[in-house]
Design a protein around this motif. Structure first.
Motif, mmCIF file in Angstrom:
data_model
loop_
_atom_site.group_PDB
_atom_site.id
_atom_site.type_symbol
_atom_site.label_atom_id
_atom_site.label_comp_id
_atom_site.label_asym_id
_atom_site.label_seq_id
_atom_site.Cartn_x
_atom_site.Cartn_y
_atom_site.Cartn_z
ATOM 1 N N ALA A 1 0.952 -1.318 0.039
ATOM 2 C CA ALA A 1 0.042 -0.055 -0.056
ATOM 3 C C ALA A 1 0.881 1.231 0.032
ATOM 4 C CB ALA A 1 -0.962 -0.071 1.254
ATOM 5 N N ALA A 2 2.071 1.068 0.529
ATOM 6 C CA ALA A 2 2.863 2.506 0.729
ATOM 7 C C ALA A 2 3.949 2.411 -0.609
ATOM 8 C CB ALA A 2 3.664 2.372 1.823
ATOM 9 N N ARG A 3 3.696 1.451 -1.415
ATOM 10 C CA ARG A 3 4.609 1.324 -2.451
ATOM 11 C C ARG A 3 6.053 1.152 -2.244
ATOM 12 N NH1 ARG A 3 2.281 2.180 -7.532
ATOM 13 N NH2 ARG A 3 4.079 1.172 -8.188
ATOM 14 N N ARG A 4 6.376 0.774 -0.946
ATOM 15 C CA ARG A 4 7.682 0.496 -0.646
ATOM 16 C C ARG A 4 8.091 -0.873 -0.233
ATOM 17 N NH1 ARG A 4 7.980 4.100 -3.531
ATOM 18 N NH2 ARG A 4 8.922 6.120 -3.194
ATOM 19 N N THR A 5 8.766 -1.691 -0.480
ATOM 20 C CA THR A 5 9.053 -3.007 0.044
ATOM 21 C C THR A 5 10.619 -3.120 0.215
ATOM 22 O OG1 THR A 5 9.520 -3.960 -2.330
ATOM 23 C CG2 THR A 5 7.434 -4.094 -1.352
ATOM 24 N N GLY A 6 11.396 -2.047 -0.083
ATOM 25 C CA GLY A 6 12.748 -1.958 0.070
ATOM 26 C C GLY A 6 13.626 -3.170 -0.974
ATOM 27 N N VAL A 7 12.830 -3.774 -1.830
ATOM 28 C CA VAL A 7 13.468 -4.794 -2.699
ATOM 29 C C VAL A 7 13.156 -4.338 -4.294
ATOM 30 C CG1 VAL A 7 13.017 -7.377 -3.189
ATOM 31 C CG2 VAL A 7 12.711 -6.390 -0.980
ATOM 32 N N LEU A 8 14.075 -4.800 -4.719
ATOM 33 C CA LEU A 8 14.237 -4.762 -6.230
ATOM 34 C C LEU A 8 14.414 -6.263 -6.786
ATOM 35 C CD1 LEU A 8 16.765 -2.015 -6.981
ATOM 36 C CD2 LEU A 8 14.464 -1.639 -6.771
ATOM 37 N N GLY A 9 13.610 -6.441 -7.755
ATOM 38 C CA GLY A 9 13.749 -7.746 -8.466
ATOM 39 C C GLY A 9 14.325 -8.309 -9.682
ATOM 40 N N LEU A 10 14.801 -9.264 -9.792
ATOM 41 C CA LEU A 10 15.366 -9.637 -11.314
ATOM 42 C C LEU A 10 15.079 -10.837 -11.745
ATOM 43 C CD1 LEU A 10 17.772 -9.270 -13.233
ATOM 44 C CD2 LEU A 10 19.317 -10.320 -11.934
ATOM 45 N N GLY B 1 20.273 1.429 -0.482
ATOM 46 C CA GLY B 1 19.410 0.748 0.384
ATOM 47 C C GLY B 1 18.360 -0.240 0.128
ATOM 48 N N TYR B 2 18.516 -1.088 -1.047
ATOM 49 C CA TYR B 2 17.726 -1.990 -1.520
ATOM 50 C C TYR B 2 18.167 -3.390 -1.289
ATOM 51 C CZ TYR B 2 14.548 1.487 -3.843
ATOM 52 O OH TYR B 2 13.606 2.288 -4.009
ATOM 53 N N ALA B 3 17.390 -4.375 -1.053
ATOM 54 C CA ALA B 3 17.675 -5.764 -1.267
ATOM 55 C C ALA B 3 17.436 -6.067 -2.842
ATOM 56 C CB ALA B 3 17.095 -6.804 -0.300
ATOM 57 N N VAL B 4 18.035 -7.163 -3.265
ATOM 58 C CA VAL B 4 17.576 -7.970 -4.615
ATOM 59 C C VAL B 4 16.910 -9.158 -4.449
ATOM 60 C CG1 VAL B 4 18.392 -8.374 -6.718
ATOM 61 C CG2 VAL B 4 19.352 -6.425 -5.698
ATOM 62 N N LEU B 5 15.809 -9.290 -5.097
ATOM 63 C CA LEU B 5 15.166 -10.668 -4.902
ATOM 64 C C LEU B 5 15.228 -11.257 -6.746
ATOM 65 C CD1 LEU B 5 13.283 -12.858 -4.118
ATOM 66 C CD2 LEU B 5 11.236 -11.397 -4.633
ATOM 67 N N ILE B 6 16.011 -12.291 -6.623
ATOM 68 C CA ILE B 6 16.534 -12.824 -7.898
ATOM 69 C C ILE B 6 15.658 -14.246 -8.146
ATOM 70 C CG2 ILE B 6 18.288 -13.782 -9.231
ATOM 71 C CD1 ILE B 6 20.291 -12.160 -7.377
ATOM 72 N N LEU C 1 5.996 -16.369 -12.856
ATOM 73 C CA LEU C 1 7.206 -15.934 -12.221
ATOM 74 C C LEU C 1 7.285 -14.407 -12.185
ATOM 75 C CD1 LEU C 1 9.993 -16.496 -11.013
ATOM 76 C CD2 LEU C 1 10.984 -15.789 -13.179
ATOM 77 N N VAL C 2 7.114 -13.546 -13.312
ATOM 78 C CA VAL C 2 7.004 -12.090 -13.244
ATOM 79 C C VAL C 2 6.011 -11.348 -12.635
ATOM 80 C CG1 VAL C 2 7.080 -10.284 -14.924
ATOM 81 C CG2 VAL C 2 8.031 -12.007 -15.433
ATOM 82 N N LEU C 3 4.838 -12.355 -12.345
ATOM 83 C CA LEU C 3 3.877 -11.400 -11.705
ATOM 84 C C LEU C 3 3.945 -11.600 -10.421
ATOM 85 C CD1 LEU C 3 0.642 -12.520 -13.691
ATOM 86 C CD2 LEU C 3 1.296 -10.358 -13.183
ATOM 87 N N SER C 4 4.681 -12.733 -9.704
ATOM 88 C CA SER C 4 5.085 -13.352 -8.296
ATOM 89 C C SER C 4 6.029 -12.175 -7.966
ATOM 90 C CB SER C 4 5.291 -14.634 -8.572
ATOM 91 O OG SER C 4 5.694 -15.087 -6.976
ATOM 92 N N ILE C 5 6.964 -11.835 -8.564
ATOM 93 C CA ILE C 5 8.201 -11.375 -8.164
ATOM 94 C C ILE C 5 7.536 -9.773 -8.167
ATOM 95 C CG2 ILE C 5 10.494 -10.341 -8.623
ATOM 96 C CD1 ILE C 5 10.176 -13.391 -7.572
ATOM 97 N N ALA C 6 6.928 -9.421 -9.140
ATOM 98 C CA ALA C 6 6.422 -8.086 -9.016
ATOM 99 C C ALA C 6 5.499 -7.590 -8.043
ATOM 100 C CB ALA C 6 5.566 -7.608 -10.459
ATOM 101 N N GLY C 7 5.089 -8.563 -7.457
ATOM 102 C CA GLY C 7 4.267 -8.157 -6.239
ATOM 103 C C GLY C 7 4.878 -8.038 -4.892
ATOM 104 N N ARG C 8 6.091 -8.170 -5.067
ATOM 105 C CA ARG C 8 7.160 -8.378 -3.730
ATOM 106 C C ARG C 8 7.882 -7.132 -3.932
ATOM 107 N NH1 ARG C 8 5.909 -13.524 -4.783
ATOM 108 N NH2 ARG C 8 5.328 -14.825 -3.149
ATOM 109 N N CYS C 9 8.154 -6.389 -5.194
ATOM 110 C CA CYS C 9 9.024 -5.501 -5.436
ATOM 111 C C CYS C 9 8.692 -3.917 -5.694
ATOM 112 C CB CYS C 9 9.898 -6.063 -6.646
ATOM 113 S SG CYS C 9 10.521 -7.575 -6.366
ATOM 114 N N ASP C 10 9.663 -3.165 -5.621
ATOM 115 C CA ASP C 10 9.369 -1.704 -5.804
ATOM 116 C C ASP C 10 9.893 -1.533 -7.381
ATOM 117 O OD1 ASP C 10 8.683 -1.126 -3.108
ATOM 118 O OD2 ASP C 10 10.706 -0.767 -2.437
ATOM 119 N N GLY C 11 10.463 -2.056 -7.799
ATOM 120 C CA GLY C 11 10.887 -2.261 -9.422
ATOM 121 C C GLY C 11 11.506 -3.664 -9.625
#
Length: 378
Positions: A64-73, A119-124, A135-145
């Motif tokens: 809701a805050a649009r901030r997870t502190g995570v970037l996805g790859l 200040g981000y973690a990376v979800l690979i 896969l893309v949808l699942s990761i997108a729901g956990r990331c800011d970008g």
């Protein structure tokens, strides 16, 4: 033809299940990438997801805050096998899987370092199969970008994700073509993401055509080789297509150019070279679309009793570490793999920070590194 749907701004998994005519458990299995789902069922779920604009949520408060502190790859599966240090002198050429790790590893390192500084973690996540929308949808729901490597998922799905979070499409040529195909590049008049203001997909690549032109021109102009052949990657690879363009531009004065397609692996390069040798007309030089293909080609030439570069010169592209340990060392075009990851993070960070930017297509420079395989002094 389905009628128009009136749904909430953030549709739920229950609405997806209703629209697809399946259970919520089936929707969850599809989005989790489980393989024991009928293809027709999987297609219905993914169609419903796209039509409704559903993106799986991570923690509700963070989303809701649009901030997870995570970037996805997201990228295609690396496979389970890698070449060990004992294989450097004589690679196991039957191992197709894991070759891409040489390239991915540097990109991931660059992305992780840059993300940590910001200040981000990376979800690979590596996809289990081609066009892995779940896969893309699942990761997108956990990331800011999200950073997505070309050929990981259909372009329509990536555009859908880009309506919710910033997306950088990596190694996709000049930016995604708005043709409903996979996110594998193409020309769109210079605007990434098809020009849709609500789907600003940035693209990031390297100067593939320029690099291939430089290395091919070196072979023809400096060494005087006129009989030059190209070993390409997969026909649907945007990187390979741009490198083939550069090769063709450098050999425009040659009456006939020959192109053989491989698959960017060492084994694929070896098979392509074996086909060339079996045809009975071995060229004076082989320009390969990546280093792994070149390494495989060198092994096939050696097994056939042909010397590199005495009988056949060989060049690669990418600049993986393995190439410098060969004898002769592999002449190649070095691309800034770590800088790709670093730049992708910077591009995402700008959009996450609220910058109002048009879709961008960024191309990083490459450099030619001369070693012994082309005929230069070792």
């Amino acid at each position: 033809m389905k009628g128009f749907l009136l749904v909430r701004d953030k549709p739920s998994v229950y609405e997806v299940a209703r629209h697809a005519g399946v259970s919520t458990a089936t929707v969850s299995r599809v989005l989790a990438g489980h393989e024991r789902v009928l293809p027709v069922t999987r297609d219905k779920v993914l169609s419903a997801v796209a039509e409704l604009g559903y993106v799986p949520s991570g923690a509700a408060r963070d989303l809701a805050a649009r901030r997870t502190g995570v970037l996805g790859l997201c990228f295609p599966d690396l496979g389970s096998s890698d070449l060990g240090s004992s294989d450097l002198g004589s690679p196991d050429l039957d191992q197709d899987e894991g070759d891409a790790a040489y390239w991915y590893d540097e990109v991931i390192r660059g992305m992780e370092r840059a993300a940590r500084r910001s200040g981000y973690a990376v979800l690979i996540a590596a996809s289990r199969h081609r066009d892995d929308s779940g896969l893309v949808l699942s990761i997108a729901g956990r990331c800011d970008g999200l950073v997505v490597l070309a050929r990981t998922a259909p372009l329509a799905m990536i555009e859908h994700v880009a309506t919710r979070i910033p997306v950088v499409l990596l190694a996709a040529g000049q930016g995604p073509a708005d043709d409903g195909g996979t996110a594998d590049g193409g020309s769109d008049g210079g605007t990434a993401g098809g020009g849709r203001p609500d789907r600003a997909i940035d693209s990031l690549s390297v100067a593939n055509e320029t690099g291939a032109y430089q290395v091919t021109s070196h072979l023809t102009d400096v060494h005087g080789y006129r009989d030059v052949c190209f070993i390409a990657g997969p026909p649907d690879s945007p990187d390979s297509a741009r490198r083939l363009d550069g090769f063709r531009r450098a050999t425009a004065s040659v009456d006939q150019i020959v192109v053989h397609y491989g698959d960017f692996t060492i084994a694929g390069g070896r098979r392509a070279a074996e086909r060339i040798i079996a045809a009975g007309r071995v060229p004076r030089a082989l320009v390969c679309a990546n280093d792994q293909s070149a390494i495989g080609a060198m092994a096939a030439l050696e097994q056939a009793g042909l010397s590199v570069p005495g009988d056949v010169a060989v060049t690669g592209f990418d600049g993986i570490q393995l190439g410098r340990h060969l004898r002769p060392g592999l002449t190649t075009v070095v691309q800034p793999m770590a800088a790709l990851g670093d730049t992708a993070v910077a591009m995402l960070s700008e959009r996450i920070g609220g910058a109002e930017l048009p879709p961008r297509a960024v191309e990083l420079p490459v450099r030619l590194e001369l070693r012994g395989s082309c005929g230069c002094p070792q």
